[in-house]
Design a protein around this motif. Structure first.
Motif, PDB file in Angstrom:
ATOM      1  N   SER A  21       0.816  -1.169  -0.124  1.00  0.00           N
ATOM      2  CA  SER A  21      -0.194  -0.043   0.010  1.00  0.00           C
ATOM      3  C   SER A  21       0.911   1.181  -0.006  1.00  0.00           C
ATOM      4  N   THR A  22       1.899   1.109   0.766  1.00  0.00           N
ATOM      5  CA  THR A  22       2.924   2.403   0.532  1.00  0.00           C
ATOM      6  C   THR A  22       3.677   2.334  -0.788  1.00  0.00           C
ATOM      7  N   ALA A  23       3.848   1.423  -1.211  1.00  0.00           N
ATOM      8  CA  ALA A  23       4.406   1.276  -2.684  1.00  0.00           C
ATOM      9  C   ALA A  23       3.862   2.041  -3.694  1.00  0.00           C
ATOM     10  N   ILE A  24       2.322   1.819  -3.645  1.00  0.00           N
ATOM     11  CA  ILE A  24       1.529   2.315  -4.441  1.00  0.00           C
ATOM     12  C   ILE A  24       1.790   4.045  -4.575  1.00  0.00           C
ATOM     13  N   LEU A  28       3.053   6.190  -7.996  1.00  0.00           N
ATOM     14  CA  LEU A  28       2.326   7.331  -8.488  1.00  0.00           C
ATOM     15  C   LEU A  28       3.180   8.650  -8.304  1.00  0.00           C
ATOM     16  N   TYR A  29       4.074   8.759  -7.444  1.00  0.00           N
ATOM     17  CA  TYR A  29       4.957   9.830  -7.434  1.00  0.00           C
ATOM     18  C   TYR A  29       5.708   9.998  -8.601  1.00  0.00           C
ATOM     19  N   ASN A  43      -6.928  13.068 -10.125  1.00  0.00           N
ATOM     20  CA  ASN A  43      -7.324  11.621  -9.692  1.00  0.00           C
ATOM     21  C   ASN A  43      -5.981  11.121  -9.110  1.00  0.00           C
ATOM     22  N   ILE A  44      -4.864  11.195  -9.434  1.00  0.00           N
ATOM     23  CA  ILE A  44      -3.693  10.675  -9.163  1.00  0.00           C
ATOM     24  C   ILE A  44      -3.285  11.277  -7.749  1.00  0.00           C
ATOM     25  N   ILE A  45      -3.540  12.641  -7.879  1.00  0.00           N
ATOM     26  CA  ILE A  45      -3.206  13.493  -6.397  1.00  0.00           C
ATOM     27  C   ILE A  45      -4.104  12.835  -5.301  1.00  0.00           C
ATOM     28  N   THR A  46      -5.428  12.673  -5.629  1.00  0.00           N
ATOM     29  CA  THR A  46      -6.142  12.101  -4.722  1.00  0.00           C
ATOM     30  C   THR A  46      -5.867  10.753  -4.243  1.00  0.00           C
ATOM     31  N   THR A  51      -3.520   7.077  -0.374  1.00  0.00           N
ATOM     32  CA  THR A  51      -2.557   6.046  -0.029  1.00  0.00           C
ATOM     33  C   THR A  51      -1.067   6.355   0.829  1.00  0.00           C
ATOM     34  N   SER A  52      -1.330   7.374   1.477  1.00  0.00           N
ATOM     35  CA  SER A  52      -0.371   8.136   2.117  1.00  0.00           C
ATOM     36  C   SER A  52      -0.205   7.294   3.593  1.00  0.00           C
TER      37      SER A  52
END
Length: 90
Positions: A21-24, A28-29, A43-46, A51-52
């Protein structure tokens, strides 16, 4: 013993879920955002915000559960189930 083995395997899967979950967020970043549309960037920022926080197993949204606590809860639940089952049979 089989039950403990099953729940240890399940706990291992949950640990992998937490690390994945942290790798997601990191994946994305690292994407190339410059070629994406504005709504896709939003949507990616959301998704990055959601997932933070890593996914963890908790008890009543209060306590984070480690493997020993988890197994003791399962053992107590199984013992209570067996006692109730014996009471029903009598």
């Amino acid at each position: 013993m089989k039950i403990k083995t099953f729940f240890c395997a399940m706990w291992n899967t949950c640990s992998k879920l937490k690390s994945n979950s942290t790798a997601i967020k990191e994946t994305l970043y690292e994407m190339d955002w410059s070629s994406l549309r504005k709504d896709t960037k939003f949507n990616i920022i959301t998704m990055m915000i959601y997932t933070s926080k890593p996914i963890v197993i908790s008890s009543g949204f209060v306590i984070k559960i480690n493997i020993s606590t988890f197994i003791s809860i399962i053992n107590a639940s199984y013992s209570a189930f067996n006692v109730l089952q014996q009471m029903v049979k009598k």
